[in-house]
Scaffold this active site. Structure first.
Site, PDB file in Angstrom:
ATOM      1  N   LEU A 199       0.978  -1.354  -0.216  1.00 48.95           N
ATOM      2  CA  LEU A 199       0.513   0.237  -0.284  1.00 48.95           C
ATOM      3  C   LEU A 199       0.495   1.110   0.347  1.00 48.95           C
ATOM      4  O   LEU A 199       0.479   2.458  -0.734  1.00 48.95           O
ATOM      5  CB  LEU A 199      -1.147   0.277   1.342  1.00 48.95           C
ATOM      6  CG  LEU A 199      -2.160  -1.308   1.520  1.00 48.95           C
ATOM      7  CD1 LEU A 199      -2.852  -0.833   2.711  1.00 48.95           C
ATOM      8  CD2 LEU A 199      -3.336  -1.686   0.000  1.00 48.95           C
ATOM      9  N   ASP A 207      11.163   3.406   5.605  1.00 51.54           N
ATOM     10  CA  ASP A 207      11.107   1.444   5.633  1.00 51.54           C
ATOM     11  C   ASP A 207      12.530   1.635   5.983  1.00 51.54           C
ATOM     12  O   ASP A 207      13.155   2.031   6.524  1.00 51.54           O
ATOM     13  CB  ASP A 207      10.635   1.403   4.624  1.00 51.54           C
ATOM     14  CG  ASP A 207      10.242   0.035   4.054  1.00 51.54           C
ATOM     15  OD1 ASP A 207       9.754  -0.565   5.627  1.00 51.54           O
ATOM     16  OD2 ASP A 207       8.336   0.270   3.745  1.00 51.54           O
ATOM     17  N   ASP A 211      12.677   3.728  11.098  1.00 47.61           N
ATOM     18  CA  ASP A 211      11.956   2.246  11.802  1.00 47.61           C
ATOM     19  C   ASP A 211      10.676   3.265  13.047  1.00 47.61           C
ATOM     20  O   ASP A 211      11.472   3.768  13.800  1.00 47.61           O
ATOM     21  CB  ASP A 211      12.916   1.425  12.747  1.00 47.61           C
ATOM     22  CG  ASP A 211      11.920   0.397  13.568  1.00 47.61           C
ATOM     23  OD1 ASP A 211      10.816   0.686  13.779  1.00 47.61           O
ATOM     24  OD2 ASP A 211      12.657  -0.521  14.042  1.00 47.61           O
ATOM     25  N   CYS A 217       1.454   3.481   6.123  1.00 50.91           N
ATOM     26  CA  CYS A 217       1.119   2.433   5.645  1.00 50.91           C
ATOM     27  C   CYS A 217       2.104   1.339   6.496  1.00 50.91           C
ATOM     28  O   CYS A 217       1.552   0.011   6.869  1.00 50.91           O
ATOM     29  CB  CYS A 217       1.136   2.444   4.919  1.00 50.91           C
ATOM     30  SG  CYS A 217       0.393   3.440   3.033  1.00 50.91           S
ATOM     31  N   SER A 223      -7.986  -1.279   9.468  1.00 54.84           N
ATOM     32  CA  SER A 223      -7.966  -2.624   8.315  1.00 54.84           C
ATOM     33  C   SER A 223      -9.629  -3.108   9.479  1.00 54.84           C
ATOM     34  O   SER A 223      -9.786  -2.389   9.845  1.00 54.84           O
ATOM     35  CB  SER A 223      -7.540  -4.262   9.405  1.00 54.84           C
ATOM     36  OG  SER A 223      -8.183  -5.024   9.102  1.00 54.84           O
ATOM     37  N   TYR A 248      -3.672  -7.888  16.296  1.00 55.49           N
ATOM     38  CA  TYR A 248      -3.836  -6.754  14.829  1.00 55.49           C
ATOM     39  C   TYR A 248      -4.561  -6.195  15.013  1.00 55.49           C
ATOM     40  O   TYR A 248      -4.841  -4.884  15.127  1.00 55.49           O
ATOM     41  CB  TYR A 248      -3.703  -7.814  13.568  1.00 55.49           C
ATOM     42  CG  TYR A 248      -3.726  -7.681  12.251  1.00 55.49           C
ATOM     43  CD1 TYR A 248      -2.474  -6.134  12.553  1.00 55.49           C
ATOM     44  CD2 TYR A 248      -4.805  -7.980  11.838  1.00 55.49           C
ATOM     45  CE1 TYR A 248      -2.880  -5.676  10.695  1.00 55.49           C
ATOM     46  CE2 TYR A 248      -4.841  -7.124  10.780  1.00 55.49           C
ATOM     47  CZ  TYR A 248      -4.415  -5.580  10.017  1.00 55.49           C
ATOM     48  OH  TYR A 248      -4.206  -5.712   9.000  1.00 55.49           O
ATOM     49  N   THR A 300      -0.909  -7.760  -0.922  1.00 57.62           N
ATOM     50  CA  THR A 300      -0.274  -7.220  -0.797  1.00 57.62           C
ATOM     51  C   THR A 300       1.261  -8.128  -0.811  1.00 57.62           C
ATOM     52  O   THR A 300       0.097  -8.728  -0.829  1.00 57.62           O
ATOM     53  CB  THR A 300      -0.450  -6.191   0.633  1.00 57.62           C
ATOM     54  OG1 THR A 300      -0.312  -7.405   1.688  1.00 57.62           O
ATOM     55  CG2 THR A 300      -1.346  -5.213  -0.110  1.00 57.62           C
TER      56      THR A 300
END
Length: 252
Positions: A17, A36, A56, A83, A145, A158, A193
């Site tokens: 994403l 990233d 990070d 993301c 999500s 999660y 993904t």
């Protein structure tokens, strides 16, 4: 809010994403700083207008340095899209015993605390920029999500982290309103993904059949399209938008 001649930060920007969003923002004329992990950046393709920055999101100092780099780009920092995240699975009581408590904390640290850290430190820099019409200064888009609403078996960590992102949306929008910064969240359903790249085509087809319409998996470019539309729509604020084809997750 226009995208051209502004700076943007996208976390998790080397793949999935984040990569799709970073590329779309760059195509729209933004100077994009894609945060990233170093190993993810090493595997990422070069994209015109996108500068990869090893960050990070669980490391406050790395985030501060990355945000400062974007803020010093010579154009105002107007957009942040969070993301970065992980999507593990572990039952509270499984065959190997109880859920790893340290792992639970790690998932929240990356998905929720990392999101909050970037949001906060980026907002600090956005608040210093010259205001636009109606005193607008920028927008921060977080990623939740559908699991934050309908977590499945094995998704306790999660789902908790993504429910936290959902719950963060409105108070963050209210906190940052005085600074002209909007806060929004996208809650994707099942999207193609890298996390799905290791499963079989048959398994992916089974997932797609659970989506009412369109009966397929979502695409990263569709997430990017939605993110850019939220950037440009100045009256959207404090809202969570589901991008899921009307999917409501079953228990398993």
């Amino acid at each position: 809010m226009q995208i051209t001649d502004t700076a943007a930060i996208v976390t998790g920007g080397a793949s999935g994403l984040g990569a799709a969003t970073a590329a779309s923002l760059a195509k729209g004329g933004a100077r994009v700083f894609a945060f990233d992990l170093a190993e993810a950046i090493d595997a990422a393709p070069a994209v015109e207008g996108v500068e990869y920055v090893p960050v990070d999101v669980t490391d406050e100092e790395q985030v501060r340095q990355g945000v400062a780099r974007a803020a010093d780009a010579g154009v105002p920092l107007r957009t942040v899209v969070n993301c970065a995240g992980i999507g593990p699975s572990m039952r509270i009581l499984g065959r190997k015993g109880p859920h790893d408590l340290g792992f639970y904390a790690k998932v929240l640290q990356i998905n929720l605390v990392g999101t909050f850290t970037v949001l906060t430190l980026a907002a600090e820099e956005m608040a210093k920029t010259e205001p636009l019409e109606h005193d607008a200064r920028g927008v921060i888009i977080n990623t939740a999500s559908v699991a934050g609403y309908e977590g499945q078996v094995g998704q306790a960590a999660y789902a908790s982290s993504k429910a936290g992102v959902i719950g963060l949306t409105l108070p963050a929008a209210r906190d940052l309103a005085q600074h002209g910064i909007r806060v929004l969240t996208i809650a994707p359903g099942i999207v193609e993904t890298p996390m799905l790249a290791t499963v079989s085509e048959e398994f992916r087809e089974g997932l797609a059949k659970g989506v009412p319409f369109p009966q397929r998996l979502g695409r990263p470019d569709e997430y990017a399209q939605l993110a850019l539309s939220l950037v440009e729509h100045d009256y959207l604020n404090g809202e969570v938008i589901r991008m899921d084809g009307a999917l409501r997750m079953a228990p398993r």
